[in-house]
Design an enzyme around this catalytic site. Structure first.
Site, short mmCIF file in Angstrom:
data_model
loop_
_atom_site.label_atom_id
_atom_site.label_comp_id
_atom_site.label_asym_id
_atom_site.label_seq_id
_atom_site.Cartn_x
_atom_site.Cartn_y
_atom_site.Cartn_z
N ARG A 82 52.21 0.59 12.81
CA ARG A 82 53.27 -0.43 12.69
C ARG A 82 53.83 -0.44 11.26
O ARG A 82 55.03 -0.49 11.06
CB ARG A 82 52.72 -1.82 13.02
N ARG A 131 41.68 10.88 10.57
CA ARG A 131 41.10 12.22 10.83
C ARG A 131 42.19 13.28 10.84
O ARG A 131 43.27 13.06 11.37
CB ARG A 131 40.38 12.23 12.18
N ILE A 152 48.81 2.82 20.10
CA ILE A 152 50.14 3.34 19.77
C ILE A 152 50.89 3.70 21.05
O ILE A 152 52.05 3.32 21.25
CB ILE A 152 50.03 4.59 18.86
N GLY A 153 50.22 4.41 21.93
CA GLY A 153 50.85 4.88 23.18
C GLY A 153 51.34 3.73 24.04
O GLY A 153 52.39 3.81 24.68
N ASN A 155 30.19 -2.15 24.52
CA ASN A 155 30.75 -1.05 23.75
C ASN A 155 30.38 -1.34 22.30
O ASN A 155 31.02 -2.15 21.64
CB ASN A 155 32.27 -1.03 23.97
N HIS A 204 37.05 10.39 24.68
CA HIS A 204 37.96 9.43 25.32
C HIS A 204 37.97 9.63 26.84
O HIS A 204 38.96 9.28 27.50
CB HIS A 204 39.41 9.60 24.82
N ARG A 250 28.74 2.16 26.72
CA ARG A 250 29.53 3.31 26.30
C ARG A 250 28.66 4.15 25.37
O ARG A 250 28.11 3.65 24.40
CB ARG A 250 30.76 2.84 25.55
N HIS A 303 46.03 9.60 24.87
CA HIS A 303 45.40 8.38 24.36
C HIS A 303 45.70 8.35 22.85
O HIS A 303 45.09 9.09 22.08
CB HIS A 303 43.89 8.40 24.63
N LEU A 304 46.68 7.53 22.47
CA LEU A 304 47.10 7.49 21.07
C LEU A 304 46.71 6.17 20.45
O LEU A 304 47.37 5.14 20.64
CB LEU A 304 48.62 7.69 20.97
N GLU A 320 38.76 0.83 29.15
CA GLU A 320 37.56 1.68 29.16
C GLU A 320 36.36 0.93 29.72
O GLU A 320 35.52 1.50 30.41
CB GLU A 320 37.27 2.19 27.74
P1 ADP Z 1 41.20 2.49 18.22
O1 ADP Z 1 41.17 4.00 18.24
O2 ADP Z 1 40.67 1.93 16.94
O3 ADP Z 1 40.67 1.84 19.48
P2 ADP Z 1 43.75 1.33 19.08
O4 ADP Z 1 43.87 1.97 20.41
O5 ADP Z 1 43.44 -0.11 19.00
O6 ADP Z 1 42.75 2.16 18.13
O7 ADP Z 1 45.12 1.61 18.29
C1 ADP Z 1 45.29 1.24 16.96
C2 ADP Z 1 46.65 1.78 16.51
O8 ADP Z 1 47.67 1.23 17.35
C3 ADP Z 1 47.00 1.38 15.08
O9 ADP Z 1 47.49 2.50 14.38
C4 ADP Z 1 48.13 0.37 15.27
O10 ADP Z 1 49.01 0.42 14.22
C5 ADP Z 1 48.77 0.88 16.53
N1 ADP Z 1 49.62 -0.14 17.17
C6 ADP Z 1 49.27 -1.29 17.77
N2 ADP Z 1 50.37 -1.97 18.19
C7 ADP Z 1 51.45 -1.23 17.82
C8 ADP Z 1 52.86 -1.36 17.96
N3 ADP Z 1 53.41 -2.43 18.53
N4 ADP Z 1 53.65 -0.39 17.46
C9 ADP Z 1 53.12 0.70 16.86
N5 ADP Z 1 51.79 0.90 16.72
C10 ADP Z 1 50.97 -0.04 17.19
#
Ligand code: ADP
Length: 344
Positions: free
Chosen positions: A257, A214, A301-302, A7, A153, A64, A181-182, A330
């Site tokens: 966070r 974005r 986040i999710g 990736n 995604h 990817r 997917h957050l 992925e």
């Molecule tokens: P990308 O799209 O770069 O792959 P990720 O899926 O790694 O992103 O997600 C990054 C986001 O997840 C960041 O905004 C980070 O703050 C959030 N995140 C990671 N762990 C936590 C947590 N424990 N609580 C809230 N947000 C989190």
């Protein structure tokens, strides 16, 4: 059978190696800050060299590729013609496809006789109905210029939908799911019987949810206004929408966070805006799907923030719907797709 997955991003290379007989992860490495000041690794070539891998032992390498345009809706073995077509798609994904292509080219140099398979983020959404993927623009924009919604995604939405089916002990063809997917980039997807019937990202990964940097959905007339009235160039508008908007644009930060822990009013506002947008998408997908078996959270986040999940779901509207939290993979999904190609 051993399948490696690359990736490749503009300054990073994520590498995973799977034993596909057991689906076990044998080796993984993330090389970051490629080519940046003070970084030891200057190129993607050096990143691959730094891996402790015997390339001749691999059965295939999956790559990817973010944008497959309307050309690619299946995982595809890369040859010169395929590579050329992926290069032709660069204008549709200028931030992503060049780095993906670099990964393919470097890996091809390393592993000459091993199938290199491109797996596209857009492919999962290829079967959306026309009323979902068309924009209400003059029809020739679609016919002549391929301007339509593609969705992204896809490997993540597909992976978590299959995992959901396992958890719910049902066949995917019996389920209606809303997958969220957050992450820093974020998208929602309505999945009916295993098929993506709508998704929030569109022609590019800019549409839809409020993301880290974005904007997601905005009135397109704003772009005209920014250029006509404020005199901004096309490149400046591009940078604003992709890199300076979203959570960052509202409160100056995009690590969720930090936003959650901040007392600052604008951080709260940014989160409220993000959460509200997700809710609106879930509501509209419930209307499209009718019965919904589960809402599935994934992405950084999710997967990790019960605070954000609870805020999104704090309406009685969601009572009775199963809520799943599933860690996406992925790369494993890409390896599975490669296996499908090799077995044909
Ligand atoms: P990308 O799209 O770069 O792959 P990720 O899926 O790694 O992103 O997600 C990054 C986001 O997840 C960041 O905004 C980070 O703050 C959030 N995140 C990671 N762990 C936590 C947590 N424990 N609580 C809230 N947000 C989190």
């Amino acid at each position: 059978m051993k399948i490696a997955v690359i990736n490749s991003g503009s300054s990073s290379l994520k590498f995973k190696l799977f034993d596909m007989d057991t689906k076990e992860l044998i080796y993984s490495k993330l090389v970051e800050n490629i080519g940046e000041k003070n970084s030891k690794v200057k190129t993607h070539h050096e990143a691959l060299e730094s891996l402790d891998i015997d390339f001749s032992s691999l059965d295939a390498i999956g790559h990817r590729v973010v944008h497959g345009g309307d050309e690619f809706h299946m995982p595809t073995i890369v040859n010169d013609e395929v590579l050329k077509k992926i290069k032709n798609l660069i204008p549709l994904a200028p931030l992503h496809n060049p780095a993906n292509i670099e990964g393919i080219e470097v890996a091809c140099g390393y592993a000459l006789n091993i199938p290199q398979i491109a797996v596209f983020d857009t492919a999962f959404h290829f079967h959306m109905p026309r009323e979902a993927y068309l924009y209400a623009l003059p029809f020739e924009m679609y016919e002549k210029h391929k301007i339509r919604r593609y969705g992204f995604h896809g490997t993540s939405h597909s992976f978590v939908s299959k995992e959901s089916a396992k958890i719910l002990k049902k066949d995917l063809s019996e389920l209606n799911l809303i997958t969220l997917h957050l992450g820093n980039g974020a998208s929602a997807c309505a999945i009916q019987k295993g098929i993506s019937i709508d998704t929030s990202m569109g022609f590019t990964p800019l549409e839809g949810l409020v993301m880290g940097t974005r904007s997601g959905d905005i009135d397109p007339a704003i772009l005209i206004y920014l250029q006509k009235e404020l005199g901004l160039s096309v490149d400046e508008v591009d940078k604003i929408l992709n890199k300076k908007s979203g959570l960052l644009g509202i409160c100056g930060k995009n690590d969720v966070r930090e936003l959650i822990n901040s007392k600052d009013e604008k951080s709260k506002l940014a989160l409220d805006m993000m959460i509200r947008r997700v809710k609106k998408y879930i509501g509209s997908y419930m209307a499209l799907l009718g019965d919904v078996d589960a809402i599935v959270f994934t992405g950084g986040i999710g997967e990790n923030s019960d605070y954000i999940r609870d805020k999104i779901l704090d309406s009685a509207f969601f009572n009775g719907i199963k809520i799943l939290v599933i860690k996406t993979d992925e790369e494993l999904e890409i390896a599975n797709e490669c296996l499908r190609v090799l077995r044909v």
